[in-house]
Design a protein around this motif. Structure first.
Motif, PDB file in Angstrom:
ATOM      1  N   ALA A  92       0.823  -1.206   0.000  1.00 41.12           N
ATOM      2  CA  ALA A  92       0.000   0.000   0.000  1.00 41.12           C
ATOM      3  C   ALA A  92       0.862   1.264   0.000  1.00 41.12           C
ATOM      4  O   ALA A  92       0.604   2.212  -0.762  1.00 41.12           O
ATOM      5  CB  ALA A  92      -0.934  -0.003   1.208  1.00 41.12           C
ATOM      6  N   GLY A  93       1.910   1.290   0.836  1.00 39.07           N
ATOM      7  CA  GLY A  93       2.759   2.465   0.932  1.00 39.07           C
ATOM      8  C   GLY A  93       3.516   2.745  -0.352  1.00 39.07           C
ATOM      9  O   GLY A  93       3.634   3.903  -0.784  1.00 39.07           O
ATOM     10  N   LEU A  94       4.033   1.701  -0.981  1.00 41.60           N
ATOM     11  CA  LEU A  94       4.752   1.887  -2.240  1.00 41.60           C
ATOM     12  C   LEU A  94       3.813   2.371  -3.340  1.00 41.60           C
ATOM     13  O   LEU A  94       4.168   3.244  -4.146  1.00 41.60           O
ATOM     14  CB  LEU A  94       5.428   0.580  -2.647  1.00 41.60           C
ATOM     15  CG  LEU A  94       6.617   0.166  -1.762  1.00 41.60           C
ATOM     16  CD1 LEU A  94       6.999  -1.289  -2.028  1.00 41.60           C
ATOM     17  CD2 LEU A  94       7.819   1.078  -1.999  1.00 41.60           C
ATOM     18  N   GLY A  95       2.600   1.827  -3.371  1.00 43.03           N
ATOM     19  CA  GLY A  95       1.624   2.286  -4.357  1.00 43.03           C
ATOM     20  C   GLY A  95       1.259   3.749  -4.159  1.00 43.03           C
ATOM     21  O   GLY A  95       1.152   4.511  -5.135  1.00 43.03           O
ATOM     22  N   LEU A  96       1.091   4.173  -2.913  1.00 40.82           N
ATOM     23  CA  LEU A  96       0.770   5.566  -2.624  1.00 40.82           C
ATOM     24  C   LEU A  96       1.934   6.487  -3.004  1.00 40.82           C
ATOM     25  O   LEU A  96       1.718   7.609  -3.476  1.00 40.82           O
ATOM     26  CB  LEU A  96       0.443   5.732  -1.132  1.00 40.82           C
ATOM     27  CG  LEU A  96      -0.903   5.175  -0.660  1.00 40.82           C
ATOM     28  CD1 LEU A  96      -0.996   5.239   0.861  1.00 40.82           C
ATOM     29  CD2 LEU A  96      -2.062   5.934  -1.287  1.00 40.82           C
ATOM     30  N   THR A  97       3.165   6.042  -2.786  1.00 44.42           N
ATOM     31  CA  THR A  97       4.323   6.853  -3.143  1.00 44.42           C
ATOM     32  C   THR A  97       4.375   7.084  -4.645  1.00 44.42           C
ATOM     33  O   THR A  97       4.630   8.203  -5.115  1.00 44.42           O
ATOM     34  CB  THR A  97       5.625   6.172  -2.682  1.00 44.42           C
ATOM     35  OG1 THR A  97       5.561   5.896  -1.284  1.00 44.42           O
ATOM     36  CG2 THR A  97       6.826   7.070  -2.947  1.00 44.42           C
ATOM     37  N   ILE A  98       4.117   6.051  -5.410  1.00 44.27           N
ATOM     38  CA  ILE A  98       4.167   6.155  -6.868  1.00 44.27           C
ATOM     39  C   ILE A  98       3.128   7.144  -7.394  1.00 44.27           C
ATOM     40  O   ILE A  98       3.366   7.866  -8.369  1.00 44.27           O
ATOM     41  CB  ILE A  98       3.960   4.757  -7.501  1.00 44.27           C
ATOM     42  CG1 ILE A  98       5.201   3.882  -7.234  1.00 44.27           C
ATOM     43  CG2 ILE A  98       3.699   4.855  -9.003  1.00 44.27           C
ATOM     44  CD1 ILE A  98       5.039   2.438  -7.647  1.00 44.27           C
ATOM     45  N   THR A  99       1.987   7.224  -6.727  1.00 46.45           N
ATOM     46  CA  THR A  99       0.899   8.090  -7.198  1.00 46.45           C
ATOM     47  C   THR A  99       0.826   9.419  -6.450  1.00 46.45           C
ATOM     48  O   THR A  99      -0.109  10.199  -6.675  1.00 46.45           O
ATOM     49  CB  THR A  99      -0.452   7.360  -7.051  1.00 46.45           C
ATOM     50  OG1 THR A  99      -0.656   6.992  -5.672  1.00 46.45           O
ATOM     51  CG2 THR A  99      -0.470   6.094  -7.903  1.00 46.45           C
ATOM     52  N   ALA A 100       1.789   9.707  -5.570  1.00 48.48           N
ATOM     53  CA  ALA A 100       1.723  10.905  -4.727  1.00 48.48           C
ATOM     54  C   ALA A 100       1.799  12.186  -5.557  1.00 48.48           C
ATOM     55  O   ALA A 100       2.645  12.295  -6.452  1.00 48.48           O
ATOM     56  CB  ALA A 100       2.852  10.886  -3.705  1.00 48.48           C
ATOM     57  N   PRO A 101       0.945  13.189  -5.251  1.00 51.76           N
ATOM     58  CA  PRO A 101       0.989  14.462  -5.972  1.00 51.76           C
ATOM     59  C   PRO A 101       1.876  15.517  -5.309  1.00 51.76           C
ATOM     60  O   PRO A 101       2.154  16.550  -5.922  1.00 51.76           O
ATOM     61  CB  PRO A 101      -0.478  14.915  -5.933  1.00 51.76           C
ATOM     62  CG  PRO A 101      -0.991  14.379  -4.632  1.00 51.76           C
ATOM     63  CD  PRO A 101      -0.266  13.080  -4.407  1.00 51.76           C
ATOM     64  N   GLY A 102       2.301  15.287  -4.052  1.00 53.05           N
ATOM     65  CA  GLY A 102       3.097  16.303  -3.383  1.00 53.05           C
ATOM     66  C   GLY A 102       3.570  15.867  -2.015  1.00 53.05           C
ATOM     67  O   GLY A 102       3.508  14.683  -1.650  1.00 53.05           O
ATOM     68  N   PHE A 103       4.027  16.852  -1.224  1.00 57.39           N
ATOM     69  CA  PHE A 103       4.683  16.581   0.058  1.00 57.39           C
ATOM     70  C   PHE A 103       3.813  15.762   1.001  1.00 57.39           C
ATOM     71  O   PHE A 103       4.282  14.775   1.583  1.00 57.39           O
ATOM     72  CB  PHE A 103       5.075  17.903   0.726  1.00 57.39           C
ATOM     73  CG  PHE A 103       5.600  17.745   2.128  1.00 57.39           C
ATOM     74  CD1 PHE A 103       6.930  17.413   2.357  1.00 57.39           C
ATOM     75  CD2 PHE A 103       4.759  17.908   3.229  1.00 57.39           C
ATOM     76  CE1 PHE A 103       7.417  17.246   3.650  1.00 57.39           C
ATOM     77  CE2 PHE A 103       5.228  17.748   4.515  1.00 57.39           C
ATOM     78  CZ  PHE A 103       6.557  17.417   4.726  1.00 57.39           C
ATOM     79  N   THR A 104       2.563  16.153   1.177  1.00 59.88           N
ATOM     80  CA  THR A 104       1.715  15.504   2.180  1.00 59.88           C
ATOM     81  C   THR A 104       1.533  14.023   1.885  1.00 59.88           C
ATOM     82  O   THR A 104       1.666  13.174   2.780  1.00 59.88           O
ATOM     83  CB  THR A 104       0.341  16.194   2.251  1.00 59.88           C
ATOM     84  OG1 THR A 104       0.530  17.567   2.593  1.00 59.88           O
ATOM     85  CG2 THR A 104      -0.546  15.531   3.297  1.00 59.88           C
ATOM     86  N   MET A 105       1.239  13.692   0.624  1.00 55.89           N
ATOM     87  CA  MET A 105       1.051  12.287   0.276  1.00 55.89           C
ATOM     88  C   MET A 105       2.366  11.519   0.334  1.00 55.89           C
ATOM     89  O   MET A 105       2.386  10.352   0.740  1.00 55.89           O
ATOM     90  CB  MET A 105       0.429  12.164  -1.108  1.00 55.89           C
ATOM     91  CG  MET A 105       0.113  10.724  -1.505  1.00 55.89           C
ATOM     92  SD  MET A 105      -1.057   9.930  -0.379  1.00 55.89           S
ATOM     93  CE  MET A 105      -2.585  10.683  -0.938  1.00 55.89           C
ATOM     94  N   LEU A 106       3.461  12.164  -0.054  1.00 55.64           N
ATOM     95  CA  LEU A 106       4.759  11.504   0.047  1.00 55.64           C
ATOM     96  C   LEU A 106       5.080  11.170   1.494  1.00 55.64           C
ATOM     97  O   LEU A 106       5.567  10.073   1.802  1.00 55.64           O
ATOM     98  CB  LEU A 106       5.859  12.401  -0.534  1.00 55.64           C
ATOM     99  CG  LEU A 106       5.966  12.495  -2.051  1.00 55.64           C
ATOM    100  CD1 LEU A 106       6.968  13.578  -2.446  1.00 55.64           C
ATOM    101  CD2 LEU A 106       6.367  11.157  -2.649  1.00 55.64           C
ATOM    102  N   PHE A 107       4.803  12.104   2.397  1.00 48.54           N
ATOM    103  CA  PHE A 107       5.040  11.865   3.820  1.00 48.54           C
ATOM    104  C   PHE A 107       4.173  10.710   4.316  1.00 48.54           C
ATOM    105  O   PHE A 107       4.667   9.790   4.994  1.00 48.54           O
ATOM    106  CB  PHE A 107       4.724  13.141   4.607  1.00 48.54           C
ATOM    107  CG  PHE A 107       4.999  13.035   6.081  1.00 48.54           C
ATOM    108  CD1 PHE A 107       6.237  13.400   6.597  1.00 48.54           C
ATOM    109  CD2 PHE A 107       4.021  12.581   6.960  1.00 48.54           C
ATOM    110  CE1 PHE A 107       6.497  13.301   7.955  1.00 48.54           C
ATOM    111  CE2 PHE A 107       4.271  12.470   8.321  1.00 48.54           C
ATOM    112  CZ  PHE A 107       5.510  12.834   8.821  1.00 48.54           C
TER     113      PHE A 107
END
Length: 413
Positions: free
Chosen positions: A99-114
């Motif tokens: 889940a975390g790796l998938g979210l990182t790949i699709t992150a739009p900016g700082f908050t989602m990357l964090f």
């Protein structure tokens, strides 16, 4: 040595129900996947900064999120592994990492990357929360050696991630493709490890009460070792996260290749250096390691060429190579009644310290430069030299027995 003889005698009659070798190998693959998240994240730090317009302090916060997640997961998982079993904890880790790796790949900016990095950290922490006591339970009479061999694969994962980062960059592939490679490694350990049957932890098999487990965590020797873990973990993992992003500017070297070189030495030290533990003792090894780590960081701070960078990195790697698993091994041998809880406290303490060290180093890099940051961090292993030397001298003066073996009183279920 057969699989049966690795369990205490009273458990030997049912040990055949567990595939000891496959459990160990699967745990190593899981830890290798965790290692890949560290080196790939270190490789893409600069790219993330450019892509999302982030400074080093913000990047340090993102990298630190993995360690905060690690802290919560390893502590919570360490408390639950005895009750739920290692298999359920590892299944949760598998889900969190994907889940975390998938979210990182699709992150739009700082908050989602964090947030995504935090979730990956949760998965990483659950791996260690379950696998450290599992390995100690599989090999109760050679804990430090086997934990070193197990944690060699963290370095192995860092190496694999380093080659992925360097090779994918040469091929012109996007940073998201580097993260996708980690997903493949997570799927592999899921297939190998999760279908297996797992033994209970050593503490459960020995019928040690929760009260005694918690009391063990208040022993002076454990508290001293926990304090040392804050220093050794910051020394090992803090600089490692910044090497790929800084050495190119500092000394004209390929930071990711230097990091891969460092972890190659760490892998060798953990895989093939177990005889040193038997001849000298783990606390003495930790003292010498601290001297080398401090020297290596000072040399990195003053490296002004690629050759000097590799030479400094070699000294640094020899210093940190035995840190994490030997710290866990010392606690597992001296405080076995603390079970998975004391190992979880060690791991979470180390990760919490690193989460603090990363933005601290990032701030120093932004304001004073990488050389200043490396030189400042060298103070931490210098303090460890004093602490480990004091423990070693106390052991020799008192003649205290430093290894305790529990007697199994219940059969594995």
């Amino acid at each position: 040595m057969t699989a049966l003889s690795r369990f205490p005698r009273s458990a030997a009659t049912t040990a055949a129900a567990f595939d000891v070798r496959r459990l160990f190998v699967g745990s190593c693959i899981a830890l290798a996947a965790t290692g890949m998240t560290f080196s790939v994240r270190g490789d893409i730090m600069g790219t993330l900064g450019q892509h999302f317009s982030l400074n080093h302090y913000q990047l340090g916060l993102i990298a630190g999120a993995a360690f905060y997640g690690y802290v919560g997961a390893i502590l919570g998982g360490g408390l639950l592994v005895d009750a739920l079993g290692a298999r359920k904890i590892l299944t949760l880790a598998f889900i969190a990492q994907l889940a975390g790796l998938g979210l990182t790949i699709t992150a739009p900016g700082f908050t989602m990357l964090f947030t995504a990095t935090l979730v990956v950290g949760l998965g990483n922490g659950l791996i260690e929360a379950a696998a450290n006591p599992l390995v100690a339970s599989l090999y109760p009479r050679e804990k430090t050696r086997r934990l070193n061999a197990f944690h060699a694969w963290f370095a192995g994962g860092l190496i694999a991630g380093g080659f992925v980062g360097y090779g994918f960059t040469l091929a012109g592939l996007d940073w998201r493709m580097k993260l996708a490679a980690i997903i493949l490694s997570v799927l592999v350990y899921g297939v190998v490890l999760l279908p297996l049957r797992f033994p209970p932890t050593e503490r459960v098999a020995a019928a040690v009460s929760n009260r005694e487990m918690f009391r063990t965590a208040t022993r002076p020797i454990f508290l001293v070792l926990l304090a040392c873990m804050f220093l050794t973990a910051s020394t090992e993992l803090g600089p490692n996260q910044w090497i790929p992003d800084t050495l190119g500017q500092l000394a004209g070297a390929s930071g990711i290749l230097v990091l891969t070189f460092v972890n190659g030495i760490m892998f060798a030290a953990r895989s093939f250096g177990s005889r040193l533990l038997g001849n000298v003792g783990p606390v003495a090894v930790l003292a010498v390691s601290s001297v080398l780590a401090a020297a290596g960081l000072q040399l990195l701070a003053h490296a002004h060429s690629a050759v000097a960078s590799y030479a400094a990195a070699a000294v640094f790697a020899l210093g940190i190579g035995r840190y994490w698993p030997t710290m866990l091994g010392v606690v597992a041998e001296r405080c076995p009644r603390g079970g998975s809880f004391v190992l979880a406290l060690m791991g979470s303490g180390g990760m919490l310290a690193t989460a603090i060290a990363l933005p601290w180093m990032g701030h120093m890099i932004d304001t004073r430069g990488a050389a200043y940051a490396f030189a400042t961090v060298s103070i931490l292993p210098a303090l460890c030299v004093l602490a480990f030397a004091a423990i070693w001298l106390h052991d020799r003066r008192t003649g205290v027995e430093t290894t305790e073996t529990l007697t199994v009183q219940t059969h594995p279920a």
